[in-house]
Write a protein that holds these residues in place. Sequence first.
Motif, PDB file in Angstrom:
ATOM      1  N   PRO A   1       0.801  -1.229   0.000  1.00 37.86           N
ATOM      2  CA  PRO A   1       0.000   0.000   0.000  1.00 37.86           C
ATOM      3  C   PRO A   1       0.835   1.283   0.000  1.00 37.86           C
ATOM      4  O   PRO A   1       0.329   2.327  -0.431  1.00 37.86           O
ATOM      5  N   ILE A   2       2.072   1.235   0.480  1.00 33.56           N
ATOM      6  CA  ILE A   2       2.921   2.430   0.395  1.00 33.56           C
ATOM      7  C   ILE A   2       3.137   2.803  -1.059  1.00 33.56           C
ATOM      8  O   ILE A   2       3.026   3.974  -1.453  1.00 33.56           O
ATOM      9  N   LEU A   3       3.424   1.795  -1.875  1.00 35.32           N
ATOM     10  CA  LEU A   3       3.589   2.034  -3.313  1.00 35.32           C
ATOM     11  C   LEU A   3       2.264   2.425  -3.954  1.00 35.32           C
ATOM     12  O   LEU A   3       2.200   3.385  -4.743  1.00 35.32           O
ATOM     13  N   PHE A   4       1.196   1.693  -3.604  1.00 37.38           N
ATOM     14  CA  PHE A   4      -0.116   1.985  -4.178  1.00 37.38           C
ATOM     15  C   PHE A   4      -0.552   3.418  -3.837  1.00 37.38           C
ATOM     16  O   PHE A   4      -1.113   4.120  -4.687  1.00 37.38           O
ATOM     17  N   GLN A   5      -0.312   3.837  -2.598  1.00 35.33           N
ATOM     18  CA  GLN A   5      -0.739   5.182  -2.193  1.00 35.33           C
ATOM     19  C   GLN A   5       0.033   6.249  -2.962  1.00 35.33           C
ATOM     20  O   GLN A   5      -0.540   7.274  -3.352  1.00 35.33           O
ATOM     21  N   TRP A   6       1.320   6.026  -3.169  1.00 33.48           N
ATOM     22  CA  TRP A   6       2.113   7.006  -3.921  1.00 33.48           C
ATOM     23  C   TRP A   6       1.582   7.144  -5.344  1.00 33.48           C
ATOM     24  O   TRP A   6       1.434   8.249  -5.863  1.00 33.48           O
ATOM     25  N   VAL A   7       1.259   6.011  -5.964  1.00 35.56           N
ATOM     26  CA  VAL A   7       0.706   6.052  -7.323  1.00 35.56           C
ATOM     27  C   VAL A   7      -0.669   6.706  -7.309  1.00 35.56           C
ATOM     28  O   VAL A   7      -0.987   7.565  -8.150  1.00 35.56           O
ATOM     29  N   MET A   8      -1.516   6.329  -6.357  1.00 40.28           N
ATOM     30  CA  MET A   8      -2.877   6.851  -6.291  1.00 40.28           C
ATOM     31  C   MET A   8      -2.892   8.352  -6.024  1.00 40.28           C
ATOM     32  O   MET A   8      -3.825   9.054  -6.437  1.00 40.28           O
ATOM     33  N   SER A   9      -1.868   8.870  -5.319  1.00 40.14           N
ATOM     34  CA  SER A   9      -1.855  10.286  -4.972  1.00 40.14           C
ATOM     35  C   SER A   9      -1.819  11.192  -6.195  1.00 40.14           C
ATOM     36  O   SER A   9      -2.144  12.380  -6.104  1.00 40.14           O
ATOM     37  N   TRP A  10      -1.436  10.662  -7.347  1.00 39.34           N
ATOM     38  CA  TRP A  10      -1.409  11.463  -8.573  1.00 39.34           C
ATOM     39  C   TRP A  10      -2.789  11.586  -9.209  1.00 39.34           C
ATOM     40  O   TRP A  10      -2.992  12.386 -10.128  1.00 39.34           O
ATOM     41  N   PHE A  11      -3.728  10.752  -8.736  1.00 39.89           N
ATOM     42  CA  PHE A  11      -5.062  10.742  -9.347  1.00 39.89           C
ATOM     43  C   PHE A  11      -6.180  11.058  -8.361  1.00 39.89           C
ATOM     44  O   PHE A  11      -7.270  11.441  -8.771  1.00 39.89           O
ATOM     45  N   ARG A  12      -5.923  10.853  -7.065  1.00 39.43           N
ATOM     46  CA  ARG A  12      -6.958  11.064  -6.057  1.00 39.43           C
ATOM     47  C   ARG A  12      -6.387  11.913  -4.925  1.00 39.43           C
ATOM     48  O   ARG A  12      -5.172  12.058  -4.777  1.00 39.43           O
ATOM     49  N   ASP A  13      -7.299  12.442  -4.086  1.00 38.81           N
ATOM     50  CA  ASP A  13      -6.921  13.302  -2.981  1.00 38.81           C
ATOM     51  C   ASP A  13      -6.432  12.445  -1.816  1.00 38.81           C
ATOM     52  O   ASP A  13      -7.210  12.008  -0.967  1.00 38.81           O
ATOM     53  N   ILE A  14      -5.112  12.202  -1.799  1.00 38.86           N
ATOM     54  CA  ILE A  14      -4.508  11.394  -0.745  1.00 38.86           C
ATOM     55  C   ILE A  14      -3.035  11.786  -0.658  1.00 38.86           C
ATOM     56  O   ILE A  14      -2.408  12.098  -1.681  1.00 38.86           O
ATOM     57  N   PRO A  15      -2.448  11.824   0.530  1.00 40.57           N
ATOM     58  CA  PRO A  15      -1.031  12.208   0.649  1.00 40.57           C
ATOM     59  C   PRO A  15      -0.132  11.239  -0.111  1.00 40.57           C
ATOM     60  O   PRO A  15      -0.456  10.060  -0.283  1.00 40.57           O
TER      61      PRO A  15
END
Length: 767
Positions: A386-400
């Motif tokens: 999820p650390i990797l997933f969150q970094w990728v997701m942060s470019w598309f959704r509102d998340i740190p």
Amino acid sequence: MTATVKRAERPRSGSWGGRHAAPQSPRRGIGYVAPLAMIAALMPLRRYWSAELLLVPLILIVPGVLLLRALRVPGKAVTSFPAYVPCASIAVLFFAGLTTDIAGPLVGVQTPLRPAPLLIVLEITCLGLLAASINAPPHLTITWHPPSKPMLMACPIVVPLLAVAGALRLNNGHGNAVAIAGLCACLAVLVAAIVLAPRLNTPLLIGIVYSAGLAVMWAYSLRGSLVYGFDISTEYRDLHRAVLSGVWHTAHPGDAYGAMVSVTVFPALLHFITGVPDVLIFKAVYPALGALFPVAAFGLARLILSKRWAVAAAAFIVMQATFAQEVPALARQEIAVVLFGALIMAMLDSHLTRRCQWILVTILGVTMVLSHYSTTYLAVLLIGLPILFQWVMSWFRDIPRVSGGIVMAFVSAVVGAAIWYGPVTQSGSGLTSFAQTVQSQGLDMLPNRAAGSTSLIGGLVATYLVGNAQTAIPAKQYANLVHTYYFFNKPNVTPLPDADRPQYALRGSALPSPPIKWHVGYSALSVASLIITQLANLLGGLGALAMALRRGVSVITRQVGLIGVATLVFLILIRLSSTLAAAYNQERALLQALVILGITLFWLLQGVASLGHKRQTLVLAGTTSALAVFFATSSGLVGAALGGETAVNLSSSGEDFQRFYMTAPELASARWLGQMVRPGQLVYADRYAELRLYAATEIPTQSIMGDVTPRTISQHAWIYASQSNVVDRRGRALYDNHPVSYVYPFGFLQSNYDVVFTDGFSEVFHR
């Protein structure tokens, strides 16, 4: 279908206390001296059961409260997630026990694992934590309000008491009526809690979840006079050895069980300070801690779900057969999964200041590492991806881009495992072996692919449904394979010359199939349970994807979704890859994953139910009905009512009973054999008879051979036969992950060996 939670604003100050508040009166902090004094005063009286009943909760609560105060964990966070307290206590007790064990010999105490040294170090540790929290601000105070309806709050305790009575009656040769009543009561209170959750207060719901979880675990763990299960037999040996020797050594090359503090130092400390016999630490106290896992799941679910669906998520864990039957037989994992649940909560908890959160997740992560290696390995994957997933997701959704709590949890688990399993205990050979297996044969995808499935999709579906299940092999094939293996790998084994005679050839023995009273109903319920399981997996996966990708959800909802996606990826891989399945049990992996997937599943159902009153009624009725059917099949109630195989929680016969229930005659013969065996001598016992030797003797593990066949038994070995071997004339083995059931070779043994011990239920052979 969105479920949002307003995150508490983090204090801007980097201080331990967070917001600037008036210091708490020192006298208020000094009040914690009283329970510490009570522990010291009660310990000399621990031979009385009343003192034990007071000491066990004191030692599992007071140290944790002091640690949480010293870390400046707000009282609101603790009341929202009460599992923090026992998990923090476990961490303190781990530290105190290890400190005593390691430092004792350095100051001349050769047997530090004894009551006085352990109590002294524990009291000093707790006083140090008290000193660190003496001026704690008021918002750290944990407010426990007395229940407005104490009788109602006490009602759930009836459920585990029924489970205790049912197990003890079965142990004494009585019927299973009380045990069945206990399971029915468990199902009734869980369903009622789900339906009535909006009207019930949170403490009562937590009490119901905890009582139900404890009941299903005690129904198994309290069976028999010794421990119940496979791995726990070896774990009990490690605990008993630490208790007798009074010291535990860190170096355990190739001995993963012995390297775990959760099965050595920690239970020894509980035994010496509380006075509870070491066997009851595993049979009664550990399940009381393991039952906190669904409580942790409830607390974590409440970050996102309403009370009703949070209870459903916790109840789904309680209803898993793995939780009830396997976890009580895995002492190290009982502790580790609770710590894992608290670790997930701590890294997402918005009540905590950054510094407090980072220290807390580090403590919980390292304590989990010391508890169980497999739980740690899976946690590293479920937190790291999820650390990797969150970094990728942060470019598309509102998340740190990065969340510090998650990163610290990952780092603490990885670094802690590298140090503890490596240079400290030297017990990480299993991970090295797994890496070598992957390098040599890869992940071995689709090993059970159906012969008629020519397409990739067909193979995937077929393999997923089979789930890497073990496939039995014929007794003759097993005899030839194991003989070849011994010939090349065990040169110290010299079989008798006539072992190759045709009359001694190993023959298969079909496992008994108990009669079914109503085939149509039994089959229908079995199919319904399978459909419910697969539907829950599907909806849990869809819920995880929706939580991760949907616009407008809270940050914590998206983070839970990302962890759910990582969990889903691993669960699919472990069902399709025999390499992963051999490395980690699929059912245990799923149970650990349910702390997240249970949330994603019921988040989806909560969203559907919120679309209208009629739909809410339908979803609620469908969910409770499905859970009732699932629990009836997984708990054994269907087998008790309609026939078929019934587990040991409801029966004193059958395959489960023969494998894991240790009778008094078996243990007596095992102890006699343990006194007779000399160093270097080999002892043969089949796959389940050897559990009696592990639990009741000090015979070295490497001297116990599990292949009782004429061509693998050494000439001058001892052979131990359990009740299943003697009475049912059946032996069992596991070769290359393939189970084997065969006719026990009594003809060969009686012709070539002497019966040197018999009690009618178990025997020992020797030349």
